[in-house]
Design an enzyme around this catalytic site. Structure first.
Site, PDB file in Angstrom:
ATOM      1  N   HIS A 164      -8.392  -1.119   5.996  1.00 37.16           N
ATOM      2  CA  HIS A 164      -8.687  -2.432   6.568  1.00 37.16           C
ATOM      3  C   HIS A 164      -9.264  -3.322   5.473  1.00 37.16           C
ATOM      4  O   HIS A 164     -10.142  -2.884   4.720  1.00 37.16           O
ATOM      5  CB  HIS A 164      -9.692  -2.279   7.717  1.00 37.16           C
ATOM      6  CG  HIS A 164     -10.026  -3.587   8.355  1.00 37.16           C
ATOM      7  ND1 HIS A 164      -9.136  -4.251   9.178  1.00 37.16           N
ATOM      8  CD2 HIS A 164     -11.116  -4.379   8.269  1.00 37.16           C
ATOM      9  CE1 HIS A 164      -9.682  -5.388   9.577  1.00 37.16           C
ATOM     10  NE2 HIS A 164     -10.883  -5.497   9.040  1.00 37.16           N
ATOM     11  N   ASP A 204      -9.514   5.838  15.492  1.00 38.49           N
ATOM     12  CA  ASP A 204      -9.789   6.248  16.878  1.00 38.49           C
ATOM     13  C   ASP A 204      -9.204   5.182  17.797  1.00 38.49           C
ATOM     14  O   ASP A 204      -8.445   4.326  17.340  1.00 38.49           O
ATOM     15  CB  ASP A 204     -11.302   6.497  17.083  1.00 38.49           C
ATOM     16  CG  ASP A 204     -12.133   5.241  16.875  1.00 38.49           C
ATOM     17  OD1 ASP A 204     -11.546   4.139  16.801  1.00 38.49           O
ATOM     18  OD2 ASP A 204     -13.368   5.356  16.792  1.00 38.49           O
ATOM     19  N   GLU A 205      -9.571   5.211  19.079  1.00 39.65           N
ATOM     20  CA  GLU A 205      -8.938   4.285  20.031  1.00 39.65           C
ATOM     21  C   GLU A 205      -9.367   2.837  19.847  1.00 39.65           C
ATOM     22  O   GLU A 205      -8.742   1.924  20.369  1.00 39.65           O
ATOM     23  CB  GLU A 205      -9.229   4.709  21.476  1.00 39.65           C
ATOM     24  CG  GLU A 205      -8.328   5.823  21.998  1.00 39.65           C
ATOM     25  CD  GLU A 205      -8.875   7.202  21.670  1.00 39.65           C
ATOM     26  OE1 GLU A 205      -9.892   7.303  20.951  1.00 39.65           O
ATOM     27  OE2 GLU A 205      -8.263   8.192  22.139  1.00 39.65           O
ATOM     28  N   ASN A 235       0.836  -1.206   0.000  1.00 40.36           N
ATOM     29  CA  ASN A 235       0.000   0.000   0.000  1.00 40.36           C
ATOM     30  C   ASN A 235       0.869   1.254   0.000  1.00 40.36           C
ATOM     31  O   ASN A 235       0.547   2.240  -0.669  1.00 40.36           O
ATOM     32  CB  ASN A 235      -0.957   0.006   1.200  1.00 40.36           C
ATOM     33  CG  ASN A 235      -2.211  -0.800   0.919  1.00 40.36           C
ATOM     34  OD1 ASN A 235      -3.065  -0.376   0.149  1.00 40.36           O
ATOM     35  ND2 ASN A 235      -2.309  -1.977   1.507  1.00 40.36           N
TER      36      ASN A 235
HETATM   37  C1  GRF Z   1      -3.343  -4.830   3.850  1.00 37.38           C
HETATM   38  O1  GRF Z   1      -4.181  -5.896   3.513  1.00 37.38           O
HETATM   39  C2  GRF Z   1      -4.067  -3.828   4.714  1.00 37.38           C
HETATM   40  O2  GRF Z   1      -5.427  -3.744   4.421  1.00 37.38           O
HETATM   41  C3  GRF Z   1      -3.883  -4.394   6.101  1.00 37.38           C
HETATM   42  O3  GRF Z   1      -2.579  -4.931   6.106  1.00 37.38           O
HETATM   43  C4  GRF Z   1      -2.200  -5.268   4.767  1.00 37.38           C
HETATM   44  C5  GRF Z   1      -0.929  -4.548   4.494  1.00 37.38           C
HETATM   45  O4  GRF Z   1      -0.355  -4.897   3.261  1.00 37.38           O
HETATM   46  N1  GRF Z   1      -4.110  -3.366   7.093  1.00 37.38           N
HETATM   47  P1  GRF Z   1       0.880  -4.080   2.699  1.00 37.38           P
HETATM   48  O5  GRF Z   1       1.956  -4.104   3.773  1.00 37.38           O
HETATM   49  O6  GRF Z   1       0.416  -2.689   2.400  1.00 37.38           O
HETATM   50  O7  GRF Z   1       1.313  -4.819   1.481  1.00 37.38           O
END
Ligand code: GRF
Length: 209
Positions: free
Chosen positions: A115, A147-148, A20
């Protein structure tokens, strides 16, 4: 995209692979996102995201919770690193920890996460496996403010993918990941262009000016 305005300064937090993070950097390179990654911070020694930052010449820091005496001290160090880098927005990209009040006191409404499920369904770990085992027909991904709670903050954008009978955690994760790479830069660009307004539990997306 308005290029006259200053770029949104992002601090990206990643514990692992960093795909990401990479997608965000690509969107910046291709002028789809008017932003700049000012620092990449990882909590995991050897996280591939650190190497990815290095290759791109982006400042990176390893801040390991175990080297602090308390969670508060760790979060204070995180706040300091983000502030010193001059970050406007903290972007969690596969960052596998819950940030508490010490961090959010400084970056509330300025921290976002992605997420791999359609929240509020399947928060927490192994969201894709939870979806496969539950037998839902659709899942996807959610970009939300932090948030928390665990994946509970106001939702900015969601994308939907089908779930097939024979899906495994891996096949569904791959389908969702493709959408994550499209959705996260899109959500960040909405924030960069001032179109995202938090109204209580909800997020209003303003029309383009
Ligand atoms: C992704 O599936 C994201 O939604 C989750 O953790 C994973 C991270 O993947 N929170 P990357 O490290 O960005 O490849």
């Amino acid at each position: 995209m308005s290029t006259g305005s200053p770029k949104l300064r992002l601090a990206v937090l990643a514990s692992g692979r960093g795909s990401n993070f990479e997608a965000i950097c690509q969107a910046i390179d291709e002028n789809r996102l008017h932003a700049e990654v000012v620092i990449l911070i990882s909590d995991k020694p050897g996280a591939p995201a650190l190497e990815k930052a290095h290759r791109r010449g982006i400042e990176s820091r390893l801040i390991v919770p175990a080297s602090f005496t308390s969670r508060e001290a760790y979060e204070q160090a995180m706040v300091k690193a983000c502030q010193e880098a001059g970050a406007d927005l903290v972007v969690l990209a596969g960052y596998m920890r819950i940030l508490g009040q010490t961090f959010l006191r400084e970056f509330r409404h300025k921290t976002v996460n992605i997420h791999p499920a359609l929240l509020p369904a399947f928060p927490g770990l192994h969201a894709q496996l939870q979806a496969v085992e539950y037998g839902v027909r659709y899942s996807g991904c959610t970009v939300h403010f932090v948030d928390e709670g665990v994946d509970t903050g106001p939702i900015i954008l969601q994308a939907v993918v089908p779930v097939y009978f024979d899906d495994t955690e891996d096949t569904l994760s791959a389908r969702i990941l493709e959408e994550e790479h499209r959705l996260y830069p899109e959500a960040l660009q909405l924030i960069a262009s001032g179109r995202v307004v938090i109204e209580g539990r909800k997020v209003r997306i303003l029309s383009p000016k």
